[in-house]
Design an enzyme around this catalytic site. Sequence first.
Site, PDB file in Angstrom:
ATOM      1  N   ASN A  17      10.169  15.551  14.556  1.00 10.14           N
ATOM      2  CA  ASN A  17       8.983  14.888  15.122  1.00 10.14           C
ATOM      3  C   ASN A  17       8.076  15.947  15.686  1.00 10.14           C
ATOM      4  O   ASN A  17       8.469  16.702  16.572  1.00 10.14           O
ATOM      5  CB  ASN A  17       9.388  13.943  16.265  1.00 10.14           C
ATOM      6  CG  ASN A  17      10.269  12.832  15.770  1.00 10.14           C
ATOM      7  OD1 ASN A  17       9.949  12.156  14.804  1.00 10.14           O
ATOM      8  ND2 ASN A  17      11.403  12.651  16.414  1.00 10.14           N
ATOM      9  N   CYS A  51      15.084  25.172  23.272  1.00 10.84           N
ATOM     10  CA  CYS A  51      15.063  24.953  21.817  1.00 10.84           C
ATOM     11  C   CYS A  51      13.608  24.884  21.353  1.00 10.84           C
ATOM     12  O   CYS A  51      12.787  24.201  21.961  1.00 10.84           O
ATOM     13  CB  CYS A  51      15.793  23.664  21.464  1.00 10.84           C
ATOM     14  SG  CYS A  51      17.479  23.640  22.078  1.00 10.84           S
ATOM     15  N   GLU A  55      11.797  10.421  32.010  1.00  8.78           N
ATOM     16  CA  GLU A  55      11.601   9.299  31.099  1.00  8.78           C
ATOM     17  C   GLU A  55      12.926   8.765  30.564  1.00  8.78           C
ATOM     18  O   GLU A  55      13.883   9.507  30.398  1.00  8.78           O
ATOM     19  CB  GLU A  55      10.737   9.744  29.918  1.00  8.78           C
ATOM     20  CG  GLU A  55       9.303  10.011  30.328  1.00  8.78           C
ATOM     21  CD  GLU A  55       8.446  10.565  29.200  1.00  8.78           C
ATOM     22  OE1 GLU A  55       7.239  10.282  29.217  1.00  8.78           O
ATOM     23  OE2 GLU A  55       8.957  11.284  28.334  1.00  8.78           O
ATOM     24  N   SER A 109      25.095  13.753  24.449  1.00 10.37           N
ATOM     25  CA  SER A 109      24.664  14.712  23.436  1.00 10.37           C
ATOM     26  C   SER A 109      24.451  16.080  24.073  1.00 10.37           C
ATOM     27  O   SER A 109      23.840  16.198  25.132  1.00 10.37           O
ATOM     28  CB  SER A 109      23.357  14.224  22.800  1.00 10.37           C
ATOM     29  OG  SER A 109      22.865  15.201  21.908  1.00 10.37           O
ATOM     30  N   SER A 142      24.116  18.592  18.968  1.00 11.70           N
ATOM     31  CA  SER A 142      22.871  18.940  18.278  1.00 11.70           C
ATOM     32  C   SER A 142      23.116  20.238  17.539  1.00 11.70           C
ATOM     33  O   SER A 142      22.995  21.314  18.105  1.00 11.70           O
ATOM     34  CB  SER A 142      21.735  19.103  19.294  1.00 11.70           C
ATOM     35  OG  SER A 142      21.522  17.895  19.976  1.00 11.70           O
ATOM     36  N   LEU A 143      23.477  20.128  16.275  1.00 17.88           N
ATOM     37  CA  LEU A 143      23.870  21.324  15.514  1.00 17.88           C
ATOM     38  C   LEU A 143      22.636  22.030  14.943  1.00 17.88           C
ATOM     39  O   LEU A 143      22.368  23.184  15.235  1.00 17.88           O
ATOM     40  CB  LEU A 143      24.867  20.935  14.416  1.00 17.88           C
ATOM     41  CG  LEU A 143      25.512  22.099  13.681  1.00 17.88           C
ATOM     42  CD1 LEU A 143      26.293  23.001  14.624  1.00 17.88           C
ATOM     43  CD2 LEU A 143      26.425  21.590  12.566  1.00 17.88           C
ATOM     44  N   ASN A 144      21.921  21.333  14.097  1.00 16.02           N
ATOM     45  CA  ASN A 144      20.573  21.759  13.686  1.00 16.02           C
ATOM     46  C   ASN A 144      20.457  23.020  12.834  1.00 16.02           C
ATOM     47  O   ASN A 144      19.340  23.416  12.484  1.00 16.02           O
ATOM     48  CB  ASN A 144      19.643  21.920  14.899  1.00 16.02           C
ATOM     49  CG  ASN A 144      19.487  20.622  15.680  1.00 16.02           C
ATOM     50  OD1 ASN A 144      19.677  19.546  15.116  1.00 16.02           O
ATOM     51  ND2 ASN A 144      19.152  20.704  16.942  1.00 16.02           N
ATOM     52  N   CYS A 192      18.294   5.342  26.252  1.00 12.44           N
ATOM     53  CA  CYS A 192      18.415   6.799  26.179  1.00 12.44           C
ATOM     54  C   CYS A 192      17.949   7.355  27.520  1.00 12.44           C
ATOM     55  O   CYS A 192      16.794   7.171  27.904  1.00 12.44           O
ATOM     56  CB  CYS A 192      17.530   7.287  25.028  1.00 12.44           C
ATOM     57  SG  CYS A 192      17.408   9.066  24.894  1.00 12.44           S
ATOM     58  N   GLY A 230      16.702  16.967  29.137  1.00 13.93           N
ATOM     59  CA  GLY A 230      17.741  17.758  29.781  1.00 13.93           C
ATOM     60  C   GLY A 230      18.994  17.975  28.971  1.00 13.93           C
ATOM     61  O   GLY A 230      19.251  17.279  27.995  1.00 13.93           O
ATOM     62  N   GLU A 231      19.756  18.984  29.379  1.00 13.54           N
ATOM     63  CA  GLU A 231      21.046  19.288  28.763  1.00 13.54           C
ATOM     64  C   GLU A 231      22.126  18.772  29.721  1.00 13.54           C
ATOM     65  O   GLU A 231      22.374  19.380  30.765  1.00 13.54           O
ATOM     66  CB  GLU A 231      21.157  20.798  28.532  1.00 13.54           C
ATOM     67  CG  GLU A 231      22.544  21.296  28.192  1.00 13.54           C
ATOM     68  CD  GLU A 231      23.238  20.540  27.070  1.00 13.54           C
ATOM     69  OE1 GLU A 231      22.680  20.440  25.972  1.00 13.54           O
ATOM     70  OE2 GLU A 231      24.352  20.020  27.301  1.00 13.54           O
ATOM     71  N   CYS A 268      12.803  11.414  19.569  1.00  9.96           N
ATOM     72  CA  CYS A 268      13.644  12.575  19.900  1.00  9.96           C
ATOM     73  C   CYS A 268      12.787  13.806  20.097  1.00  9.96           C
ATOM     74  O   CYS A 268      11.966  14.141  19.260  1.00  9.96           O
ATOM     75  CB  CYS A 268      14.611  12.891  18.772  1.00  9.96           C
ATOM     76  SG  CYS A 268      15.673  11.554  18.334  1.00  9.96           S
ATOM     77  N   CYS A 278      11.709  21.433  20.452  1.00  7.94           N
ATOM     78  CA  CYS A 278      11.816  20.322  21.406  1.00  7.94           C
ATOM     79  C   CYS A 278      10.762  20.443  22.498  1.00  7.94           C
ATOM     80  O   CYS A 278      10.680  21.473  23.172  1.00  7.94           O
ATOM     81  CB  CYS A 278      13.217  20.321  22.014  1.00  7.94           C
ATOM     82  SG  CYS A 278      13.446  19.119  23.327  1.00  7.94           S
ATOM     83  N   CYS A 311      14.263  21.101  30.869  1.00 10.33           N
ATOM     84  CA  CYS A 311      15.484  21.639  30.276  1.00 10.33           C
ATOM     85  C   CYS A 311      15.346  23.148  30.149  1.00 10.33           C
ATOM     86  O   CYS A 311      14.281  23.653  29.802  1.00 10.33           O
ATOM     87  CB  CYS A 311      15.721  21.032  28.897  1.00 10.33           C
ATOM     88  SG  CYS A 311      17.256  21.591  28.134  1.00 10.33           S
TER      89      CYS A 311
END
Length: 339
Positions: free
Chosen positions: A288, A115, A91, A189, A212-214, A104, A159-160, A331, A118, A111
């Site tokens: 989300n 995480c 996508e 990212s 992406s620290l989070n 995007c 994906g990473e 996201c 996600c 991935c």
Amino acid sequence: MKTNLKTLSASGFAAYIAEAGLPQYRAKQLLHWIYEKHAASIQDITELSKELRNRLSEKAYIGNLSIIDRRTSKDGTEKFLFGLEDGESIESVLIPDEDRLTLCISSQVGCAMGCRFCLTGTMGLKRNLAPYEITDQIINVSRAVKPKVITNIVLMGMGEPLANFDNVCEALQRMADLMKISPRRITLSTSGLAPKILELPKKGPRVNLAISLNATTDAVRDYIMPVNKTYPIRNLLDACRRFPLQQRRRITFEYVLLKGVNDSVEDAHRLVKLLKGVPSKVNLIPFNTFAGCEFESPPEKTVRSFQEVLAAANLTVLVRKSKGQDILAACGQLKAKYG
Ligand code: SAH
Ligand code: SF4
């Protein structure tokens, strides 16, 4: 078997043209039509004689990702579902915003980073995308939205990107050299593959970096982002400090706020400390939700308090209202399932 011209790198293209017994200016001409004018087939390249088009078409073609589905959100965000040649799907999300039109894009099918917050992470990794499958998202969406023009590219889809390092670097190179997209308008990212962060500016064009620290402690980050066990926060921020930034550029830190997990005022203070000495801006993203996820989005008051601590410490901070939630385009909501 015919050659998909989009599978060739710029140097591969030169070799292909030489082998076909054609002069090198033809390579330039074809690349211009494919990557800047977005020709969908060799027959569309009207600058070439009919005879040459037919001759090329005997051995080559211009492949295109197929748009299987296109959905528009109430807020104007659009989600494109692409079918790949092997039946997998990915996508891309198009986000209109005042004077910008940001696409995007995805870098992998699924991935492997796992995480917990996600949806893409729950599918695991199916496979890496080839360079042309990455750039073709831009080409095909560009064609679909004409006369509007995409102004910015973010590698924040499925994906990473740094786990598909070589293909992503080749795709970035094509964006800069062949599609003539300024690297300043491209942002990659990553969940934090520290060594690759430092390799990136050596290998590819100088794109913007988002992290992406989070989380602000290794205990929490270990839990929500398993990559942290390999490259803990200190390691990651050390790579960020050493990342060569262009003048007046900053690293974007994305911080998904999870209720009761990483959203306290103490977290905000720790975040300020962690980012000392890193030219940074912070994007706070309220979580989300998706079916089966263990986390919740914090109340607005919590988000505001968190934001205020950062702002008081003179950090640039934005609360990024996720767009396209009604079509699962926000996201962390990309899974590329039709229906
Ligand atoms: N894999 C890369 C690129 C994908 S970007 C990376 O993780 O950086 C996806 C962004 O969306 C990341 O910043 C991630 O932290 C955020 N995200 C993932 N799941 C989310 C969710 N459920 N709600 C809000 N943001 C999410
Ligand atoms: Fe992968 Fe990024 Fe999702 Fe983590 S947040 S699972 S790294 S896509």
